[in-house]
Design a protein around this motif. Structure first.
Motif, PDB file in Angstrom:
ATOM      1  N   ARG A 154       1.499 -12.292   2.975  1.00 49.13           N
ATOM      2  CA  ARG A 154       1.441 -13.371   3.975  1.00 49.13           C
ATOM      3  C   ARG A 154       0.090 -13.408   4.667  1.00 49.13           C
ATOM      4  NH1 ARG A 154       6.398 -12.462   7.737  1.00 49.13           N
ATOM      5  NH2 ARG A 154       5.333 -13.867   9.156  1.00 49.13           N
ATOM      6  N   LEU A 155      -0.404 -12.216   5.046  1.00 48.69           N
ATOM      7  CA  LEU A 155      -1.689 -12.174   5.751  1.00 48.69           C
ATOM      8  C   LEU A 155      -2.808 -12.707   4.855  1.00 48.69           C
ATOM      9  CD1 LEU A 155      -1.245  -8.728   7.530  1.00 48.69           C
ATOM     10  CD2 LEU A 155      -1.474 -10.943   8.668  1.00 48.69           C
ATOM     11  N   LYS A 156      -2.766 -12.310   3.600  1.00 51.62           N
ATOM     12  CA  LYS A 156      -3.800 -12.774   2.668  1.00 51.62           C
ATOM     13  C   LYS A 156      -3.735 -14.295   2.524  1.00 51.62           C
ATOM     14  CE  LYS A 156      -7.041 -11.594  -0.265  1.00 51.62           C
ATOM     15  NZ  LYS A 156      -8.230 -10.866   0.228  1.00 51.62           N
ATOM     16  N   GLN A 157      -2.517 -14.812   2.366  1.00 54.55           N
ATOM     17  CA  GLN A 157      -2.351 -16.258   2.185  1.00 54.55           C
ATOM     18  C   GLN A 157      -2.770 -17.047   3.427  1.00 54.55           C
ATOM     19  OE1 GLN A 157       1.676 -15.841   0.897  1.00 54.55           O
ATOM     20  NE2 GLN A 157       1.177 -16.182  -1.260  1.00 54.55           N
ATOM     21  N   GLU A 158      -2.595 -16.411   4.610  1.00 49.89           N
ATOM     22  CA  GLU A 158      -3.036 -17.071   5.856  1.00 49.89           C
ATOM     23  C   GLU A 158      -4.548 -17.034   6.007  1.00 49.89           C
ATOM     24  OE1 GLU A 158      -1.465 -15.033   9.291  1.00 49.89           O
ATOM     25  OE2 GLU A 158       0.613 -15.466   8.748  1.00 49.89           O
ATOM     26  N   GLY A 159      -5.220 -16.271   5.152  1.00 50.65           N
ATOM     27  CA  GLY A 159      -6.674 -16.146   5.257  1.00 50.65           C
ATOM     28  C   GLY A 159      -7.110 -15.071   6.240  1.00 50.65           C
ATOM     29  N   PHE A 160      -6.183 -14.215   6.642  1.00 50.21           N
ATOM     30  CA  PHE A 160      -6.518 -13.145   7.591  1.00 50.21           C
ATOM     31  C   PHE A 160      -7.514 -12.170   6.966  1.00 50.21           C
ATOM     32  CE2 PHE A 160      -5.508  -8.764   9.024  1.00 50.21           C
ATOM     33  CZ  PHE A 160      -5.771  -8.883  10.384  1.00 50.21           C
ATOM     34  N   VAL A 161      -8.575 -11.880   7.700  1.00 50.10           N
ATOM     35  CA  VAL A 161      -9.530 -10.862   7.245  1.00 50.10           C
ATOM     36  C   VAL A 161      -9.529  -9.742   8.286  1.00 50.10           C
ATOM     37  CG1 VAL A 161     -11.902 -10.338   6.590  1.00 50.10           C
ATOM     38  CG2 VAL A 161     -10.955 -12.624   6.161  1.00 50.10           C
ATOM     39  N   PRO A 162      -9.059  -8.552   7.908  1.00 53.19           N
ATOM     40  CA  PRO A 162      -9.000  -7.463   8.886  1.00 53.19           C
ATOM     41  C   PRO A 162     -10.406  -6.996   9.264  1.00 53.19           C
ATOM     42  CG  PRO A 162      -8.328  -6.683   6.692  1.00 53.19           C
ATOM     43  CD  PRO A 162      -8.539  -8.160   6.586  1.00 53.19           C
ATOM     44  N   ASN A 163     -10.509  -6.348  10.431  1.00 51.06           N
ATOM     45  CA  ASN A 163     -11.830  -5.854  10.847  1.00 51.06           C
ATOM     46  C   ASN A 163     -12.099  -4.441  10.333  1.00 51.06           C
ATOM     47  OD1 ASN A 163     -10.361  -4.169  12.503  1.00 51.06           O
ATOM     48  ND2 ASN A 163     -10.861  -5.253  14.398  1.00 51.06           N
ATOM     49  N   ARG A 164     -11.184  -3.920   9.543  1.00 50.96           N
ATOM     50  CA  ARG A 164     -11.329  -2.614   8.884  1.00 50.96           C
ATOM     51  C   ARG A 164     -10.492  -2.674   7.617  1.00 50.96           C
ATOM     52  NH1 ARG A 164      -8.058   0.697  13.373  1.00 50.96           N
ATOM     53  NH2 ARG A 164      -9.104   2.438  12.359  1.00 50.96           N
ATOM     54  N   ASP A 165     -10.704  -1.759   6.679  1.00 51.52           N
ATOM     55  CA  ASP A 165      -9.910  -1.793   5.450  1.00 51.52           C
ATOM     56  C   ASP A 165      -8.488  -1.288   5.709  1.00 51.52           C
ATOM     57  OD1 ASP A 165     -12.221  -2.636   4.271  1.00 51.52           O
ATOM     58  OD2 ASP A 165     -12.346  -1.001   2.808  1.00 51.52           O
ATOM     59  N   LEU A 166      -7.542  -1.907   5.028  1.00 49.83           N
ATOM     60  CA  LEU A 166      -6.134  -1.510   5.111  1.00 49.83           C
ATOM     61  C   LEU A 166      -5.715  -1.085   3.709  1.00 49.83           C
ATOM     62  CD1 LEU A 166      -4.881  -4.701   7.032  1.00 49.83           C
ATOM     63  CD2 LEU A 166      -5.730  -2.562   8.036  1.00 49.83           C
ATOM     64  N   ILE A 167      -5.102   0.065   3.587  1.00 48.34           N
ATOM     65  CA  ILE A 167      -4.789   0.573   2.243  1.00 48.34           C
ATOM     66  C   ILE A 167      -3.291   0.822   2.081  1.00 48.34           C
ATOM     67  CG2 ILE A 167      -5.265   2.408   0.566  1.00 48.34           C
ATOM     68  CD1 ILE A 167      -7.911   2.941   2.013  1.00 48.34           C
ATOM     69  N   LEU A 168      -2.706   0.126   1.109  1.00 45.85           N
ATOM     70  CA  LEU A 168      -1.302   0.409   0.775  1.00 45.85           C
ATOM     71  C   LEU A 168      -1.273   1.661  -0.099  1.00 45.85           C
ATOM     72  CD1 LEU A 168       0.367  -2.913  -0.514  1.00 45.85           C
ATOM     73  CD2 LEU A 168       0.676  -1.820   1.728  1.00 45.85           C
ATOM     74  N   VAL A 169      -0.355   2.573   0.195  1.00 46.79           N
ATOM     75  CA  VAL A 169      -0.173   3.756  -0.651  1.00 46.79           C
ATOM     76  C   VAL A 169       1.324   3.874  -0.936  1.00 46.79           C
ATOM     77  CG1 VAL A 169      -0.423   6.252  -0.865  1.00 46.79           C
ATOM     78  CG2 VAL A 169      -2.155   4.950   0.383  1.00 46.79           C
ATOM     79  N   PHE A 170       1.709   3.482  -2.150  1.00 47.98           N
ATOM     80  CA  PHE A 170       3.117   3.564  -2.549  1.00 47.98           C
ATOM     81  C   PHE A 170       3.254   4.733  -3.528  1.00 47.98           C
ATOM     82  CE2 PHE A 170       3.891  -1.353  -2.074  1.00 47.98           C
ATOM     83  CZ  PHE A 170       3.778  -1.229  -0.701  1.00 47.98           C
ATOM     84  N   THR A 171       4.098   5.686  -3.199  1.00 54.44           N
ATOM     85  CA  THR A 171       4.279   6.837  -4.083  1.00 54.44           C
ATOM     86  C   THR A 171       5.488   6.611  -5.004  1.00 54.44           C
ATOM     87  OG1 THR A 171       5.593   7.940  -2.406  1.00 54.44           O
ATOM     88  CG2 THR A 171       3.234   8.428  -2.436  1.00 54.44           C
ATOM     89  N   GLY A 172       5.625   7.495  -6.002  1.00 52.80           N
ATOM     90  CA  GLY A 172       6.653   7.260  -7.014  1.00 52.80           C
ATOM     91  C   GLY A 172       7.637   8.396  -7.226  1.00 52.80           C
ATOM     92  N   ASP A 173       7.541   9.450  -6.403  1.00 55.91           N
ATOM     93  CA  ASP A 173       8.535  10.530  -6.541  1.00 55.91           C
ATOM     94  C   ASP A 173       8.746  11.282  -5.222  1.00 55.91           C
ATOM     95  OD1 ASP A 173       6.022  11.674  -6.612  1.00 55.91           O
ATOM     96  OD2 ASP A 173       6.466  13.073  -8.243  1.00 55.91           O
ATOM     97  N   GLU A 174       8.824  10.498  -4.157  1.00 54.07           N
ATOM     98  CA  GLU A 174       9.016  11.087  -2.829  1.00 54.07           C
ATOM     99  C   GLU A 174      10.337  11.839  -2.736  1.00 54.07           C
ATOM    100  OE1 GLU A 174      10.329  10.943   1.519  1.00 54.07           O
ATOM    101  OE2 GLU A 174      11.317  10.190  -0.275  1.00 54.07           O
ATOM    102  N   GLU A 175      11.344  11.316  -3.420  1.00 53.77           N
ATOM    103  CA  GLU A 175      12.685  11.904  -3.304  1.00 53.77           C
ATOM    104  C   GLU A 175      12.845  13.174  -4.133  1.00 53.77           C
ATOM    105  OE1 GLU A 175      14.615  10.946  -1.108  1.00 53.77           O
ATOM    106  OE2 GLU A 175      14.468   8.778  -0.822  1.00 53.77           O
ATOM    107  N   THR A 176      11.869  13.459  -5.019  1.00 57.24           N
ATOM    108  CA  THR A 176      12.039  14.623  -5.888  1.00 57.24           C
ATOM    109  C   THR A 176      10.830  15.558  -5.822  1.00 57.24           C
ATOM    110  OG1 THR A 176      11.333  13.265  -7.755  1.00 57.24           O
ATOM    111  CG2 THR A 176      13.707  13.519  -7.428  1.00 57.24           C
ATOM    112  N   ASP A 177       9.850  15.349  -6.685  1.00 57.45           N
ATOM    113  CA  ASP A 177       8.783  16.342  -6.832  1.00 57.45           C
ATOM    114  C   ASP A 177       7.554  16.132  -5.952  1.00 57.45           C
ATOM    115  OD1 ASP A 177      10.401  17.427  -8.844  1.00 57.45           O
ATOM    116  OD2 ASP A 177       9.615  15.994 -10.302  1.00 57.45           O
ATOM    117  N   MET A 178       7.377  14.921  -5.469  1.00 55.43           N
ATOM    118  CA  MET A 178       6.210  14.583  -4.634  1.00 55.43           C
ATOM    119  C   MET A 178       4.871  14.883  -5.317  1.00 55.43           C
ATOM    120  SD  MET A 178       7.067  15.264  -0.657  1.00 55.43           S
ATOM    121  CE  MET A 178       8.400  14.419   0.191  1.00 55.43           C
TER     122      MET A 178
END
Ligand SMILES: [Zn+2]
Length: 475
Positions: A154-178
């Protein structure tokens, strides 16, 4: 942690659980943003991202394609495979106008597995029923995945430009081995430079049946988890000729020592703040003791009361308890070995080896060994609350629940946050989840659920957080 416990106490006192209100949005009248969020939710719930099913990479690829369609560049995202699973990361580039370091946004794509036969309906098909969404992951943590993904889109589509970088970090085994968690927390210079992390998999608010808004729990610390094998070995022999030393008796004595041992009482700003906030809700002698402990964590009388109460004793210190036994090999033979599994929940900042050494000292028998059941356990510090995060979180939650105050909390542990804290990145659990006191989401359990109202109402939560933390003055 205390807040959760006091919530249980109160829900019992209040009698039967009542499901949170009616759905605020019937899905024929959804806004485009709500409809998109629901579509992503339905798609990811449909992917069985439990260990052993190999579906996490597919989910990461799907999220990447959604984010690309919202305008993010393929070059700014990455799927990092790890065995049958994967991690996903995306960098939302800012204009650099604030000089501030990046902020991480955490969620995990995997779920605890669920068996079709055990559930009333297919756990991997999103259902909407009686004001709740049902399905594996609707709460833990695909709610967080959807929230972060749709907010970034939504933010990207609205044209929002953050004043710092924002990083998504999605992990794939939080429930088990990490393994993916460790990879992202320790092996990535681009992630290591972050100033702090916000975790969608912890934290949350509650209100009473009468609509009274309770303090919001912001997870700022986790107890860490470690299991030890306590083993006694013996030459054994024939059971007709008992010998003075016996592996089972030695182990039994060791366990009784562990049972009666109390780890030293510890406190930090977080446990004190949550004790203070919970005191009034809990009431009675325990509530009074919580208030006294918050003022003076050395108050012996208060400690005694809290120690004797199952719901409050675990916030005072590290705890260790025997959970499994394995001993002997034949009914007519002296045991050659006896092993107990001892599970510990370790106070933030205490090293695993320190706990191991204390157990060995308490047992005080060189014939027994105390070993970590898994070498990969890590201890993790508490994160000092930050004024900027508090202000942004306050803006996000008071937009829906005016007057809600924020209380930092320590939880029982087990989220990705512990590795990021260990890596030196302060991490705060700030989920948009707000539910009625005592609501059972049944995360990891049967018929996992989330109120429909919570889902739709929470869609602006991260937008407000992001705009407050990374918006330019005019926003
Ligand atoms: Zn989770």
């Amino acid at each position: 942690m205390i807040r959760k416990i006091s919530a249980t106490v109160m829900s019992v006192a209040a009698g039967a659980l009542v499901l949170v209100g009616t759905a605020s949005a019937n899905h024929h009248e959804l806004t485009p943003a709500q409809a998109k969020a629901r579509e992503i939710y339905e798609t990811v719930i449909g992917m069985r991202t439990a260990k052993g099913h190999g579906k996490v990479p597919e989910m990461a690829a799907y999220l990447a394609s959604e984010l690309r369609s919202a305008g993010f560049a393929a070059d700014d995202m990455e799927i990092i495979p790890s065995g049958e699973t994967a991690a996903f990361t995306l960098r939302y580039r800012g204009d650099g106008s604030s000089d501030a370091k990046p902020v991480l946004f955490l969620a995990h794509m995997d779920v605890v597995d669920a068996k079709r036969d055990d559930w009333e309906h297919d756990p991997f098909t999103l259902r909407e029923e009686d004001g709740a969404f049902l399905g594996r992951g609707v709460a833990d943590n695909k709610y967080g995945i959807v929230n972060l993904t749709q907010s970034f889109m939504r933010l990207k589509q609205e044209g929002f430009v953050p004043n710092r970088d924002l990083i998504l970090v999605f992990t794939g085994d939080e429930e088990t081995d990490m393994v993916t968690t460790r990879m992202m927390a320790y092996d990535r210079p681009d992630i290591a430079e972050a100033e702090f992390a916000l975790n969608s998999d912890a934290g949350g608010g509650a209100y009473t049946k009468d609509g009274v808004v309770l303090p919001y729990d912001m997870q700022a610390a986790e107890k860490t988890y470690a299991t030890f094998n306590v083993t006694s070995r013996n030459p054994g022999g024939h059971s007709s000729r008992p010998r003075p030393d016996n592996a089972i008796y030695d182990l039994a004595r060791a366990l009784l020592e562990i049972e009666s041992f109390e780890f030293p009482v510890m406190a930090n700003d977080i446990t004190r703040a949550s004790a203070r906030a919970a005191a009034a809700d809990v009431g009675g002698d325990v509530g009074k003791a919580m208030a006294k402990f918050a003022d003076d964590p050395k108050n012996k009388k208060a400690i005694k009361v809290l120690r004797n109460n199952v719901s409050s004793s675990n916030m005072l210190s590290t705890t260790c308890v025997a959970t499994m036994l394995d001993a002997g090999h034949a009914e007519n033979a002296l045991p050659q070995s006896a092993m107990a599994t001892v599970n510990c929940r370790i106070f933030p900042g205490v090293e695993i080896d320190t706990v191991r050494d204390m157990l060995a000292e308490v047992i005080d028998n060189d014939a027994l060994s105390v070993e970590q059941a898994d070498e990969r356990y890590v201890s993790s510090p508490a994160s000092d609350p930050r004024a900027d995060v508090n202000a942004a979180l306050s803006a996000a939650i008071t937009s829906r629940y005016p007057g809600a105050e924020i209380v930092p909390s320590m939880s029982a542990g087990g989220t990705d946050g512990m590795h990021f804290r260990r890596a030196g990145i302060p991490t705060f659990g700030v989920s948009g989840r707000f539910v009625e006191l005592g609501y059972r989401a049944s995360a990891h359990g049967l018929n996992e659920r989330l109120p429909v109202k919570t889902f739709y109402e929470g869609l602006d939560h991260w937008i407000i957080l992001i705009k407050t933390l990374a918006g330019s003055e005019q926003e």
